[in-house]
Write a protein that holds these residues in place. Structure first.
Motif, PDB file in Angstrom:
ATOM      1  N   LEU A   1      -8.861  -6.627  -2.506  1.00 42.05           N
ATOM      2  CA  LEU A   1      -8.099  -5.337  -2.214  1.00 42.05           C
ATOM      3  C   LEU A   1      -9.119  -4.269  -2.942  1.00 42.05           C
TER       4      LEU A   1
ATOM      5  N   LEU B   1      -6.055  -3.790   3.401  1.00 38.46           N
ATOM      6  CA  LEU B   1      -3.980  -4.781   2.853  1.00 38.46           C
ATOM      7  C   LEU B   1      -4.369  -5.587   4.318  1.00 38.46           C
TER       8      LEU B   1
ATOM      9  N   ILE C   1      -2.800   0.529  -4.549  1.00 41.87           N
ATOM     10  CA  ILE C   1      -2.228  -0.714  -4.182  1.00 41.87           C
ATOM     11  C   ILE C   1      -1.489  -1.618  -5.172  1.00 41.87           C
TER      12      ILE C   1
ATOM     13  N   GLU D   1       1.057  -1.129   0.062  1.00 38.25           N
ATOM     14  CA  GLU D   1      -0.154  -0.418  -0.171  1.00 38.25           C
ATOM     15  C   GLU D   1       0.922   1.064  -0.075  1.00 38.25           C
TER      16      GLU D   1
END
Lengths: 263, 263, 263
Positions: free
Chosen positions: B138, B144, B87, B81
């Motif tokens: 995600l 995360l 990400i 991240e």
């Protein structure tokens, strides 16, 4: 509903996008995901194997598939509904059968409803004029019966893919696909191979050009870079590879090449 | 949330679409945009550079990237991240680091949560079985931490890309990428190049095959068709090109070729 | 609104995805469908023909098209609105004109509004910095006038594609495209060809390498595998093909090759 799309059209011409334009004109909200358009021209067998492997990773949706050397001649355009709700649309030349059988074939129709067609229907581009609009209507939730008349599901064409078996301890194999990394997929199914050979054991490979022993491994990185190994990859077929290199180039083998596997 | 997808899988096999099928099964609404799947097989460095350049044009989203010669061996599957909300998901082999550092690395996790995996997890196709589903979760907004245990962000692998510097007025460069037009990207960063050379000035190029002077220009069309020039293109690297032709073919240079640049 | 995207960027570099990132940053909901990115580098004529053929299968939408050897030099970035509501965005080098004329050109603007640009605007990548954001704003419903000043629609560049005509019973043709299957598209339009020749009639073909007669057929499968035929395919151009094989390889002809057609 999602539509996947496989063909041998390549991506340098406008054909794939022409089909997508027709689909979007009918079913604006339907998303289209390409499986591949780089099937070797006219190679129905490889198209069928790739469609079978790819579609197994999707939830029920419409699969549009075109490898159609007989376009414009007598071979039915069909749609196959499976027990799981996956629907396959394409020519009745065996391309769809392998994949559809994975899910269990429920109903088959011949696509004959002219209201579905993109008119005037050409003789060279049924993908755009018949198959793509049929897939679009199915993605909107139209029933299979909307497309045309019921076909006896036992009469659709199947492909004879000849997988090899060990005789004594020897198997005469053939390369049936070379993948992007140059790995050589053989016509040996996982079950047949694993019946006789366990991971870490070695097999003896012999072709016109070379003779070597190679270990059966579970990960590409289990052997050193540049070494030859055998693996069952996501195709569920025995596959010869060279770690971090191109086995096809290195070993001089390509689709159709013969190789003897012994243990 | 949008997912971008980069790999060295090519598009002739079913692998890219298999990953997309898994993503869509988990995150039906998430859109997937391909960066490229034509990274040279196993070339983590080029993959990292292209990921870095492409991702800078996106608003915060999930970037799935797979160039993974070590699949199935000991290299962690990770997610990074960044400070900006981008990400990155992929193997811990340096592929993600260059791009993630552009945005500032905030947190790193090792992907270990088996609830995320597509099971049974194969040893040859972690892209489908680990990375794609992780990216899908995600994109749905899962944090995360859902994917697994925190990793020390200072321990993730970085790549040593060796950029060249002028010594006196001479620089020994190397071609690090050949683009689609045949232009030759050198390992000379914009800042180093522009420190010494101004637009319209010429540099002296010398390779095994040729010796010539070439102007540093700002647009490809600043020189005549067929002429050789140097440009800083959108890669921010010094790039040798031939206007309206293929520099690689014309000059006989390819990835790895050495060339001396002098002013 | 849908955006189609055609270019000569290829798919191995990050350029296509960089443009898509910019579009998605501006118009999150707009879907992008690739026509092709494999136009031969700098080949504006083939790009124009493929754009023309592909766009005819779409309902009104935005068509982003970039084959732009003059990037960074004096050629206007333009947008063309047509009578049907299709909008074309790209360089004023003739790439858009053929397709736009199919629908009837209504208005043209030169893209000059800096609020549209992705800044700083590079000199090498107007696709990302000018054309992609312009297409994105149009897909959101912004009027053409938002992009910049009106251009006289009679001053935009057109391409001179020289189609051939029969003189007596002989026509000196040229191969203008080789498609993915290796079929050879000639610079003979459907109307000219069909004025003289009816299906099932044969024509006489003569090139540097071979001389043969070939039937004009309506479906590829109307001749046996390996035989040579002529067909009017979805390009509406006379096309030489070999059933289930590659005519280009088999006949030794490629783009630019000359061939005499007689009846």
């Amino acid at each position: 509903m999602l539509i996947t799309f496989l063909s041998d059209f390549g991506t340098k011409d406008e054909w794939v996008s022409s089909c997508k334009g027709i689909i979007k004109s009918i079913a604006e909200q339907s998303e289209i995901i390409d499986i591949t358009h780089d099937i070797e021209s006219f190679n129905v067998v490889v198209g069928a194997m790739i469609l079978s492997r790819a579609s197994s990773n999707y939830k029920p949706c419409v699969h549009l598939a075109i490898v159609d050397p007989g376009v414009g001649t007598r071979r039915d355009p069909i749609a196959i509904e499976t027990e799981t709700g996956h629907i396959f649309v394409g020519p009745d030349n065996g391309l769809l059968t392998l994949a559809a059988e994975n899910f269990g074939i429920k109903n088959v129709v011949k696509i004959t409803n002219e209201k579905v067609f993109n008119k005037p229907v050409s003789t060279t581009f049924h993908a755009r004029d018949i198959f793509a609009p049929a897939a679009a209507y199915l993605s909107l939730g139209k029933p299979l019966s909307y497309l045309g008349e019921v076909r006896d599901k036992n009469t659709i064409k199947t492909l004879a893919i000849s997988f090899a078996s060990f005789k004594q301890k020897v198997l005469e194999a053939q390369v049936i696909e070379v993948d992007k990394f140059g790995s050589l997929r053989l016509n040996i199914q996982k079950e047949e191979f694993q019946r006789y050979i366990k991971p870490a054991q070695s097999v003896h490979l012999k072709s016109k050009y070379f003779e070597t022993s190679a270990p059966y491994v579970e990960a590409f990185g289990d052997i050193k870079a540049g070494e030859i190994g055998l693996i069952i990859d996501s195709s569920d077929l025995a596959t010869i590879f060279v770690n971090r290199a191109n086995a096809s180039t290195k070993l001089g083998l390509k689709t159709g090449s013969k190789i003897t596997v012994a243990f």
